[in-house]
Design a protein around this motif. Structure first.
Motif, PDB file in Angstrom:
ATOM      1  N   LEU A 171     -37.176  69.112  64.075  1.00 17.16           N
ATOM      2  CA  LEU A 171     -37.431  69.430  62.663  1.00 17.16           C
ATOM      3  C   LEU A 171     -38.731  68.831  62.138  1.00 17.16           C
ATOM      4  CD1 LEU A 171     -33.821  68.892  61.291  1.00 17.16           C
ATOM      5  CD2 LEU A 171     -35.130  70.981  60.938  1.00 17.16           C
ATOM      6  N   GLY A 172     -39.033  67.616  62.588  1.00 14.46           N
ATOM      7  CA  GLY A 172     -40.115  66.829  62.007  1.00 14.46           C
ATOM      8  C   GLY A 172     -41.470  67.526  61.984  1.00 14.46           C
ATOM      9  N   GLN A 173     -41.727  68.335  63.002  1.00 10.57           N
ATOM     10  CA  GLN A 173     -43.069  68.912  63.105  1.00 10.57           C
ATOM     11  C   GLN A 173     -43.250  70.218  62.345  1.00 10.57           C
ATOM     12  OE1 GLN A 173     -44.509  68.932  67.298  1.00 10.57           O
ATOM     13  NE2 GLN A 173     -42.632  67.752  67.591  1.00 10.57           N
ATOM     14  N   TRP A 174     -42.175  70.783  61.826  1.00  7.52           N
ATOM     15  CA  TRP A 174     -42.369  72.088  61.189  1.00  7.52           C
ATOM     16  C   TRP A 174     -41.505  72.342  59.954  1.00  7.52           C
ATOM     17  CZ3 TRP A 174     -38.672  76.047  60.722  1.00  7.52           C
ATOM     18  CH2 TRP A 174     -37.446  75.777  61.345  1.00  7.52           C
ATOM     19  N   ALA A 175     -40.387  71.664  59.790  1.00 10.23           N
ATOM     20  CA  ALA A 175     -39.443  72.051  58.734  1.00 10.23           C
ATOM     21  C   ALA A 175     -40.073  71.909  57.341  1.00 10.23           C
ATOM     22  CB  ALA A 175     -38.165  71.235  58.834  1.00 10.23           C
ATOM     23  N   ALA A 176     -40.832  70.835  57.111  1.00 13.10           N
ATOM     24  CA  ALA A 176     -41.456  70.658  55.793  1.00 13.10           C
ATOM     25  C   ALA A 176     -42.427  71.808  55.515  1.00 13.10           C
ATOM     26  CB  ALA A 176     -42.167  69.313  55.709  1.00 13.10           C
ATOM     27  N   ARG A 177     -43.119  72.237  56.573  1.00 15.38           N
ATOM     28  CA  ARG A 177     -44.061  73.352  56.440  1.00 15.38           C
ATOM     29  C   ARG A 177     -43.317  74.647  56.095  1.00 15.38           C
ATOM     30  NH1 ARG A 177     -46.966  75.401  60.936  1.00 15.38           N
ATOM     31  NH2 ARG A 177     -46.049  73.793  62.235  1.00 15.38           N
ATOM     32  N   PHE A 178     -42.196  74.871  56.774  1.00 14.69           N
ATOM     33  CA  PHE A 178     -41.396  76.055  56.454  1.00 14.69           C
ATOM     34  C   PHE A 178     -40.918  76.011  54.998  1.00 14.69           C
ATOM     35  CE2 PHE A 178     -36.961  77.186  55.646  1.00 14.69           C
ATOM     36  CZ  PHE A 178     -37.113  78.563  55.561  1.00 14.69           C
ATOM     37  N   PHE A 179     -40.411  74.850  54.571  1.00 14.93           N
ATOM     38  CA  PHE A 179     -39.892  74.763  53.198  1.00 14.93           C
ATOM     39  C   PHE A 179     -41.018  74.980  52.181  1.00 14.93           C
ATOM     40  CE2 PHE A 179     -36.195  72.342  55.048  1.00 14.93           C
ATOM     41  CZ  PHE A 179     -35.225  73.240  54.625  1.00 14.93           C
ATOM     42  N   GLN A 180     -42.196  74.516  52.501  1.00 16.29           N
ATOM     43  CA  GLN A 180     -43.323  74.768  51.612  1.00 16.29           C
ATOM     44  C   GLN A 180     -43.650  76.266  51.557  1.00 16.29           C
ATOM     45  OE1 GLN A 180     -46.676  72.210  52.041  1.00 16.29           O
ATOM     46  NE2 GLN A 180     -47.807  73.244  50.411  1.00 16.29           N
ATOM     47  N   ASP A 181     -43.609  76.930  52.710  1.00 14.74           N
ATOM     48  CA  ASP A 181     -43.814  78.386  52.740  1.00 14.74           C
ATOM     49  C   ASP A 181     -42.770  79.091  51.873  1.00 14.74           C
ATOM     50  OD1 ASP A 181     -45.953  78.061  54.404  1.00 14.74           O
ATOM     51  OD2 ASP A 181     -44.904  78.687  56.230  1.00 14.74           O
ATOM     52  N   LEU A 182     -41.537  78.563  51.922  1.00 17.02           N
ATOM     53  CA  LEU A 182     -40.460  79.148  51.120  1.00 17.02           C
ATOM     54  C   LEU A 182     -40.764  78.962  49.625  1.00 17.02           C
ATOM     55  CD1 LEU A 182     -37.705  80.518  51.137  1.00 17.02           C
ATOM     56  CD2 LEU A 182     -36.632  78.275  51.430  1.00 17.02           C
ATOM     57  N   GLU A 183     -41.218  77.780  49.256  1.00 15.57           N
ATOM     58  CA  GLU A 183     -41.598  77.511  47.862  1.00 15.57           C
ATOM     59  C   GLU A 183     -42.644  78.500  47.378  1.00 15.57           C
ATOM     60  OE1 GLU A 183     -42.471  73.098  48.365  1.00 15.57           O
ATOM     61  OE2 GLU A 183     -42.528  73.315  46.191  1.00 15.57           O
ATOM     62  N   GLU A 184     -43.548  78.861  48.272  1.00 17.52           N
ATOM     63  CA  GLU A 184     -44.705  79.669  47.881  1.00 17.52           C
ATOM     64  C   GLU A 184     -44.551  81.145  48.218  1.00 17.52           C
ATOM     65  OE1 GLU A 184     -47.770  77.584  49.956  1.00 17.52           O
ATOM     66  OE2 GLU A 184     -47.701  75.859  48.598  1.00 17.52           O
ATOM     67  N   ALA A 185     -43.408  81.524  48.763  1.00 18.55           N
ATOM     68  CA  ALA A 185     -43.225  82.912  49.209  1.00 18.55           C
ATOM     69  C   ALA A 185     -43.245  83.876  48.020  1.00 18.55           C
ATOM     70  CB  ALA A 185     -41.913  83.043  49.983  1.00 18.55           C
ATOM     71  N   LYS A 186     -43.857  85.033  48.265  1.00 21.40           N
ATOM     72  CA  LYS A 186     -43.959  86.056  47.209  1.00 21.40           C
ATOM     73  C   LYS A 186     -42.591  86.477  46.699  1.00 21.40           C
ATOM     74  CE  LYS A 186     -46.268  89.579  48.740  1.00 21.40           C
ATOM     75  NZ  LYS A 186     -46.894  89.464  50.069  1.00 21.40           N
ATOM     76  N   SER A 187     -41.642  86.662  47.637  1.00 24.66           N
ATOM     77  CA  SER A 187     -40.325  87.184  47.266  1.00 24.66           C
ATOM     78  C   SER A 187     -39.394  86.118  46.692  1.00 24.66           C
ATOM     79  CB  SER A 187     -39.645  87.805  48.488  1.00 24.66           C
ATOM     80  OG  SER A 187     -40.568  88.491  49.284  1.00 24.66           O
ATOM     81  N   ALA A 188     -39.831  84.878  46.673  1.00 23.53           N
ATOM     82  CA  ALA A 188     -38.910  83.801  46.307  1.00 23.53           C
ATOM     83  C   ALA A 188     -38.801  83.615  44.800  1.00 23.53           C
ATOM     84  CB  ALA A 188     -39.343  82.492  46.962  1.00 23.53           C
ATOM     85  N   ALA A 189     -37.566  83.455  44.314  1.00 22.95           N
ATOM     86  CA  ALA A 189     -37.316  83.075  42.925  1.00 22.95           C
ATOM     87  C   ALA A 189     -36.297  81.935  42.963  1.00 22.95           C
ATOM     88  CB  ALA A 189     -36.797  84.257  42.133  1.00 22.95           C
TER      89      ALA A 189
END
Lengths: 221, 65
Positions: A171-189
């Motif tokens: 998890l350490g090397q990518w999960a924070a990056r994924f969650f940030q992508d989720l925060e910034e995703a176009k489809s995300a509310a």
């Protein structure tokens, strides 16, 4: 291997699991992982949304992110959530995000990180559930595994060194990056605060594991 | 050694408290409680996914940890 050996092995696991007690703050971590797993595995049902709506954070970035999540849960509609989830995650190439370790670490699905994870899961005595067809390196599975290692769902609770080893490797090397992508995703509310809670929680976890002395900690290979 | 472990535990607790983890116990605990629809399960259970002999053997060796 004979059936009786099998039985005695699982009895040993269960007995030592009961003997261990987990500190309250450690249990809270398991709950955070559990919550993230449920939100990322599928859209939350009405009952879970009501529970989330009742969460009250404090005046920290993590607490404020939880407040945002509670607010989003209070006003979410099931239909909009389903659409949002579909747009974010469903379908290779058509979902906006691919929440898999292998993809984040190599750019491709089902690569070496997945193979390494399967090896580590086997060592920990953890298997993919029968009805699940998704690769194990989905963010929700990894959060479930962390929750299980902490609270002892898979036999005895894992010690912090083992938890850290799993976290660092998977998890350490990518999960924070994924969650940030989720925060910034176009489809995300609704999933914007989910991403924020996840990112901040991953940062807290990394900081807390970083405090442990290296003595006796199995380094990731 | 024992003392060091205790120090470490207290330091972790303090970090989690300062990070805001401590105040959310109730609702997050309910929401995050594990439920049946889990994607992963204990390998020893009947009918669980990967049961390659070597893996299962390793599991039996390690089940005592």
């Amino acid at each position: 291997m004979a059936a009786e050996d099998q039985e005695s092995a699982s009895r040993v696991g269960a007995a030592s699991g009961q003997a261990e007690r987990i500190a309250e703050e450690e249990k809270l971590r398991a709950d955070c992982y559990g919550l993230l797993a449920r939100l990322l595995r599928a859209t939350p049902e009405a009952e879970l949304l009501r529970t989330i709506a009742g969460i009250e954070g404090d005046d920290t970035p993590f607490g404020r992110a939880l407040d945002e999540l509670a607010k989003a849960a209070a006003s979410a509609s099931a239909e909009a959530l389903d659409d949002e989830y579909l747009n974010l995650f469903v379908g290779v190439g058509s979902g906006e995000l691919l929440p898999y370790a292998s993809y984040y670490l190599t750019g491709f699905l089902n690569e070496k990180p997945l193979a390494k994870l399967r090896g580590d899961m086997a060592q920990l005595g953890i298997a993919r559930a029968d009805e699940v067809t998704e690769p194990e390196d989905h963010i929700a599975s990894l959060c479930e595994i962390m929750a299980g290692l902490i609270n002892g769902s898979f036999g005895a609770p894992a010690d912090l060194a083992a938890q850290r080893s799993f976290f660092d490797k998977h998890l350490g090397q990518w999960a924070a990056r994924f969650f940030q992508d989720l925060e910034e995703a176009k489809s995300a509310a609704f999933y914007v605060p989910v991403g924020r809670v996840g990112r901040l929680f991953m940062e807290i976890e990394a900081a807390a594991f970083g405090m442990l002395s290296d003595e006796g900690v199995r380094r990731p290979h | 050694m024992r003392e060091r472990e205790e120090d470490q535990r207290l330091a972790r607790r303090e970090l989690f408290r300062l990070a805001g983890l401590g105040t959310v116990a109730g609702a997050v605990a309910v929401a995050g409680a594990t439920h049946e629809a889990q994607a992963v399960t204990e390998a020893g259970a009947d009918g669980a996914g990967y049961r390659e002999t070597d893996h299962v053997k390793t599991y039996y060796t390690l089940a005592k940890f």
